[in-house]
Design a protein around this motif. Structure first.
Motif, PDB file in Angstrom:
ATOM      1  N   MET A  32       9.302  26.865  53.225  1.00 41.49           N
ATOM      2  CA  MET A  32       9.710  25.538  52.460  1.00 41.49           C
ATOM      3  C   MET A  32       8.844  25.812  51.020  1.00 41.49           C
ATOM      4  O   MET A  32       7.784  26.611  50.794  1.00 41.49           O
ATOM      5  CB  MET A  32       8.957  24.266  52.904  1.00 41.49           C
ATOM      6  N   GLN A  33       9.519  25.267  49.949  1.00 41.83           N
ATOM      7  CA  GLN A  33       8.910  25.377  48.598  1.00 41.83           C
ATOM      8  C   GLN A  33       7.968  24.266  48.087  1.00 41.83           C
ATOM      9  O   GLN A  33       8.492  23.026  48.656  1.00 41.83           O
ATOM     10  CB  GLN A  33      10.027  25.473  47.686  1.00 41.83           C
ATOM     11  N   TYR A  34       7.074  24.397  47.519  1.00 45.41           N
ATOM     12  CA  TYR A  34       6.095  23.472  47.204  1.00 45.41           C
ATOM     13  C   TYR A  34       5.844  23.708  45.596  1.00 45.41           C
ATOM     14  O   TYR A  34       5.748  24.705  45.175  1.00 45.41           O
ATOM     15  CB  TYR A  34       4.819  23.423  47.738  1.00 45.41           C
ATOM     16  N   LEU A  35       5.737  22.570  44.846  1.00 47.82           N
ATOM     17  CA  LEU A  35       5.403  22.436  43.310  1.00 47.82           C
ATOM     18  C   LEU A  35       4.144  22.290  43.302  1.00 47.82           C
ATOM     19  O   LEU A  35       3.508  21.328  43.973  1.00 47.82           O
ATOM     20  CB  LEU A  35       6.419  21.509  42.716  1.00 47.82           C
ATOM     21  N   LEU A  36       2.880  23.311  42.804  1.00 50.96           N
ATOM     22  CA  LEU A  36       1.835  23.077  42.585  1.00 50.96           C
ATOM     23  C   LEU A  36       1.656  22.559  41.244  1.00 50.96           C
ATOM     24  O   LEU A  36       1.480  23.447  40.334  1.00 50.96           O
ATOM     25  CB  LEU A  36       0.938  24.225  43.160  1.00 50.96           C
ATOM     26  N   GLU A  95      -8.077  35.356  32.609  1.00 51.33           N
ATOM     27  CA  GLU A  95      -8.425  36.367  33.359  1.00 51.33           C
ATOM     28  C   GLU A  95      -8.295  36.028  35.075  1.00 51.33           C
ATOM     29  O   GLU A  95      -7.737  36.386  35.912  1.00 51.33           O
ATOM     30  CB  GLU A  95      -9.601  37.227  33.233  1.00 51.33           C
ATOM     31  N   GLU A  96      -9.059  34.808  35.161  1.00 54.65           N
ATOM     32  CA  GLU A  96      -9.034  33.940  36.623  1.00 54.65           C
ATOM     33  C   GLU A  96      -7.429  33.863  36.952  1.00 54.65           C
ATOM     34  O   GLU A  96      -7.021  33.933  38.183  1.00 54.65           O
ATOM     35  CB  GLU A  96      -9.688  32.768  36.637  1.00 54.65           C
ATOM     36  N   TYR A  97      -6.577  33.215  36.029  1.00 54.60           N
ATOM     37  CA  TYR A  97      -5.493  32.863  36.395  1.00 54.60           C
ATOM     38  C   TYR A  97      -4.581  34.183  36.699  1.00 54.60           C
ATOM     39  O   TYR A  97      -3.756  33.896  37.316  1.00 54.60           O
ATOM     40  CB  TYR A  97      -4.681  31.674  35.340  1.00 54.60           C
ATOM     41  N   GLY A  98      -4.855  34.937  35.761  1.00 55.26           N
ATOM     42  CA  GLY A  98      -3.897  36.321  36.147  1.00 55.26           C
ATOM     43  C   GLY A  98      -4.342  36.981  37.366  1.00 55.26           C
ATOM     44  O   GLY A  98      -3.304  37.314  38.045  1.00 55.26           O
ATOM     45  N   ALA A  99      -5.520  37.050  37.831  1.00 56.05           N
ATOM     46  CA  ALA A  99      -5.600  37.466  39.121  1.00 56.05           C
ATOM     47  C   ALA A  99      -5.086  36.704  40.142  1.00 56.05           C
ATOM     48  O   ALA A  99      -4.746  36.952  41.376  1.00 56.05           O
ATOM     49  CB  ALA A  99      -7.332  37.633  39.406  1.00 56.05           C
ATOM     50  N   TYR A 100      -5.250  35.132  39.920  1.00 50.53           N
ATOM     51  CA  TYR A 100      -4.575  34.326  41.162  1.00 50.53           C
ATOM     52  C   TYR A 100      -3.118  34.656  41.072  1.00 50.53           C
ATOM     53  O   TYR A 100      -2.436  34.615  42.119  1.00 50.53           O
ATOM     54  CB  TYR A 100      -5.061  32.646  40.712  1.00 50.53           C
ATOM     55  N   THR A 101      -2.517  34.493  39.895  1.00 52.32           N
ATOM     56  CA  THR A 101      -0.944  34.781  39.834  1.00 52.32           C
ATOM     57  C   THR A 101      -0.645  36.105  40.750  1.00 52.32           C
ATOM     58  O   THR A 101       0.309  36.249  41.422  1.00 52.32           O
ATOM     59  CB  THR A 101      -0.696  34.752  38.463  1.00 52.32           C
ATOM     60  N   GLN A 130       1.783  38.924  45.108  1.00 52.43           N
ATOM     61  CA  GLN A 130       1.588  40.164  46.221  1.00 52.43           C
ATOM     62  C   GLN A 130       1.961  39.598  47.560  1.00 52.43           C
ATOM     63  O   GLN A 130       2.393  40.425  48.348  1.00 52.43           O
ATOM     64  CB  GLN A 130       0.159  40.908  46.149  1.00 52.43           C
ATOM     65  N   SER A 131       1.238  38.419  47.961  1.00 51.72           N
ATOM     66  CA  SER A 131       1.214  37.748  49.091  1.00 51.72           C
ATOM     67  C   SER A 131       2.815  37.282  49.568  1.00 51.72           C
ATOM     68  O   SER A 131       3.172  36.783  50.507  1.00 51.72           O
ATOM     69  CB  SER A 131       0.355  36.749  49.190  1.00 51.72           C
ATOM     70  N   GLY A 132       3.655  37.216  48.533  1.00 53.74           N
ATOM     71  CA  GLY A 132       5.032  36.793  48.717  1.00 53.74           C
ATOM     72  C   GLY A 132       5.194  35.413  48.426  1.00 53.74           C
ATOM     73  O   GLY A 132       6.512  34.824  48.704  1.00 53.74           O
ATOM     74  N   HIS A 133       4.096  34.309  47.952  1.00 49.59           N
ATOM     75  CA  HIS A 133       4.376  32.933  47.895  1.00 49.59           C
ATOM     76  C   HIS A 133       4.937  32.863  46.488  1.00 49.59           C
ATOM     77  O   HIS A 133       5.414  31.515  46.500  1.00 49.59           O
ATOM     78  CB  HIS A 133       2.887  32.540  48.191  1.00 49.59           C
ATOM     79  N   PHE A 134       4.534  33.549  45.637  1.00 50.39           N
ATOM     80  CA  PHE A 134       5.111  33.313  44.332  1.00 50.39           C
ATOM     81  C   PHE A 134       6.690  33.062  43.972  1.00 50.39           C
ATOM     82  O   PHE A 134       7.399  34.091  44.637  1.00 50.39           O
ATOM     83  CB  PHE A 134       4.536  34.350  43.032  1.00 50.39           C
ATOM     84  N   LEU A 149       5.460  27.066  41.421  1.00 45.28           N
ATOM     85  CA  LEU A 149       6.339  26.963  42.607  1.00 45.28           C
ATOM     86  C   LEU A 149       6.206  28.132  43.503  1.00 45.28           C
ATOM     87  O   LEU A 149       6.294  29.415  43.077  1.00 45.28           O
ATOM     88  CB  LEU A 149       7.720  26.976  41.907  1.00 45.28           C
ATOM     89  N   VAL A 150       5.813  27.638  44.802  1.00 51.15           N
ATOM     90  CA  VAL A 150       5.434  28.549  45.904  1.00 51.15           C
ATOM     91  C   VAL A 150       6.215  28.366  47.000  1.00 51.15           C
ATOM     92  O   VAL A 150       7.155  27.352  47.208  1.00 51.15           O
ATOM     93  CB  VAL A 150       3.863  28.468  46.249  1.00 51.15           C
ATOM     94  N   GLU A 151       6.263  29.534  47.836  1.00 51.91           N
ATOM     95  CA  GLU A 151       7.204  29.416  49.227  1.00 51.91           C
ATOM     96  C   GLU A 151       5.881  29.501  50.121  1.00 51.91           C
ATOM     97  O   GLU A 151       5.005  30.140  50.075  1.00 51.91           O
ATOM     98  CB  GLU A 151       7.895  30.625  49.228  1.00 51.91           C
ATOM     99  N   ALA A 152       6.070  28.419  50.834  1.00 50.32           N
ATOM    100  CA  ALA A 152       4.698  28.442  52.146  1.00 50.32           C
ATOM    101  C   ALA A 152       5.592  27.656  53.269  1.00 50.32           C
ATOM    102  O   ALA A 152       6.150  27.080  53.431  1.00 50.32           O
ATOM    103  CB  ALA A 152       3.704  27.430  51.684  1.00 50.32           C
ATOM    104  N   LYS A 153       4.796  28.112  54.341  1.00 50.38           N
ATOM    105  CA  LYS A 153       5.403  28.285  55.663  1.00 50.38           C
ATOM    106  C   LYS A 153       5.240  26.449  56.045  1.00 50.38           C
ATOM    107  O   LYS A 153       5.909  26.030  56.845  1.00 50.38           O
ATOM    108  CB  LYS A 153       4.858  28.898  56.753  1.00 50.38           C
ATOM    109  N   ASP A 154       4.042  25.983  55.514  1.00 55.93           N
ATOM    110  CA  ASP A 154       3.814  24.588  55.872  1.00 55.93           C
ATOM    111  C   ASP A 154       2.796  24.010  54.739  1.00 55.93           C
ATOM    112  O   ASP A 154       2.626  24.761  53.643  1.00 55.93           O
ATOM    113  CB  ASP A 154       3.145  24.470  57.154  1.00 55.93           C
TER     114      ASP A 154
END
Length: 116
Positions: free
Chosen positions: A1-5, A27-33, A38-42, A83-88
């Protein structure tokens, strides 16, 4: 499912931030992004220009009306989104809690309606 943060922050604080602190936040935002890529959520995400660049549009009685700036005066302004993809919802909340601005602002987590 997609979620807007949706990232809400006090934009005046960001405007008044010294260059060193602004670089640290960037830099914090760059690392988070990178971590959610890498986790496939973005799926997508960007920061927004200040509210002074916004235009609010309304249509009343067939006429388009525009107003400079955001719709309402608030302590926090919409500053960006992911905009992320998350299982729940729990996974989406976990992703939202890691956004740097969650420490001082707020992150609204909203499921996206997918029309087919």
């Amino acid at each position: 499912m997609q979620y807007l943060l949706l990232i809400y922050r006090n934009e005046q604080k960001l405007i008044n931030m010294n260059p060193t602190d602004r670089q640290k936040v960037s830099e914090e935002y760059g690392a988070y992004t990178q971590s959610i890529i890498q986790s496939g959520h973005f799926k997508a995400g960007d920061g927004l220009q200040p509210t002074t660049t916004a235009t609010t549009v309304r249509v009343r009685e067939g006429k388009t009306l525009t107003t400079d700036g955001p719709f309402a005066e608030t302590r926090e302004q919409l500053g960006g989104y992911y905009l992320v993809e998350a299982k729940d919802l729990d996974t989406a909340i976990s992703l939202a809690a890691r956004i740097p601005e969650a420490r001082e602002g707020s992150i609204e987590v909203r499921p996206v309606m997918i029309y087919k």
